[in-house]
Write a protein that holds these residues in place. Structure first.
Motif, short mmCIF file in Angstrom:
data_model
loop_
_atom_site.label_atom_id
_atom_site.label_comp_id
_atom_site.label_asym_id
_atom_site.label_seq_id
_atom_site.Cartn_x
_atom_site.Cartn_y
_atom_site.Cartn_z
N ARG A 1 0.85 -1.19 0.00
CA ARG A 1 0.00 0.00 0.00
C ARG A 1 0.88 1.23 0.00
NH1 ARG A 1 -4.72 -0.47 4.23
NH2 ARG A 1 -5.28 1.37 3.03
N LEU A 2 0.56 2.18 -0.87
CA LEU A 2 1.28 3.44 -0.90
C LEU A 2 0.82 4.32 0.24
CD1 LEU A 2 1.23 4.34 -4.69
CD2 LEU A 2 3.17 3.58 -3.35
N PRO A 3 1.70 5.16 0.75
CA PRO A 3 1.26 6.09 1.79
C PRO A 3 0.23 7.07 1.22
CG PRO A 3 3.59 6.41 1.23
CD PRO A 3 3.10 5.28 0.43
N ARG A 4 -0.62 7.54 2.09
CA ARG A 4 -1.64 8.51 1.66
C ARG A 4 -0.98 9.83 1.32
NH1 ARG A 4 -5.96 9.20 5.95
NH2 ARG A 4 -6.39 10.92 4.57
N PRO A 5 -1.39 10.46 0.21
CA PRO A 5 -0.81 11.75 -0.15
C PRO A 5 -1.23 12.83 0.86
CG PRO A 5 -2.37 11.02 -1.83
CD PRO A 5 -2.32 9.97 -0.78
#
Length: 97
Positions: A21-25
Motif C-alpha cells: 500500500r502506498l502512503p496517503r498523499p
C-alpha cells in the motif's frame, strides 16, 4: 487429502504476497505545489486574454479561461508535480538521482 492441505485451501491462501500500500498523499503539500504552479499560469493567461477581451463581461472571460486552466492542470501541471515531487506529496524520502 491431508489436514494441512484442507486448511490451506479453505483459508483462501493462494501463496502470493499481499499488495503493498502506498502512503496517503498529503493534501496540504499537494495544494501548496499546485498553488505555486497554477498561479503563474493564471496570471499569464489573464495578461494574454485581458487586452483581447477588454469589452467582455467577467463571466465570458472565465468561460474561456476555465477549460484552458483545467486542461493545463490535468494534463501538464499534475503529472509534472507527480513526476518530480511525488515523493514530497507522499511524505517519502527524496530519491537519489
Amino acid at each position: 487429502m491431508s489436514a494441512d492441505h484442507n486448511d490451506t485451501a479453505s483459508s483462501g491462501d493462494t501463496g502470493t504476497t499481499p499488495p503493498h500500500r502506498l502512503p496517503r498523499p498529503c493534501r496540504f503539500r499537494l495544494s501548496f505545489l499546485l498553488i505555486i504552479a497554477v498561479y503563474p499560469l493564471i496570471t499569464a493567461l489573464l495578461y494574454i486574454l485581458m487586452p483581447l477581451t477588454s469589452s467582455w463581461e467577467t463571466w465570458h472571460r472565465t468561460l474561456v479561461i476555465t477549460p484552458v486552466m483545467v486542461s493545463l492542470i490535468v494534463f501538464l501541471v499534475t503529472p509534472t508535480i507527480q513526476r518530480h515531487f511525488g515523493w514530497y506529496v507522499l511524505r517519502m524520502p527524496r530519491p537519489e538521482r
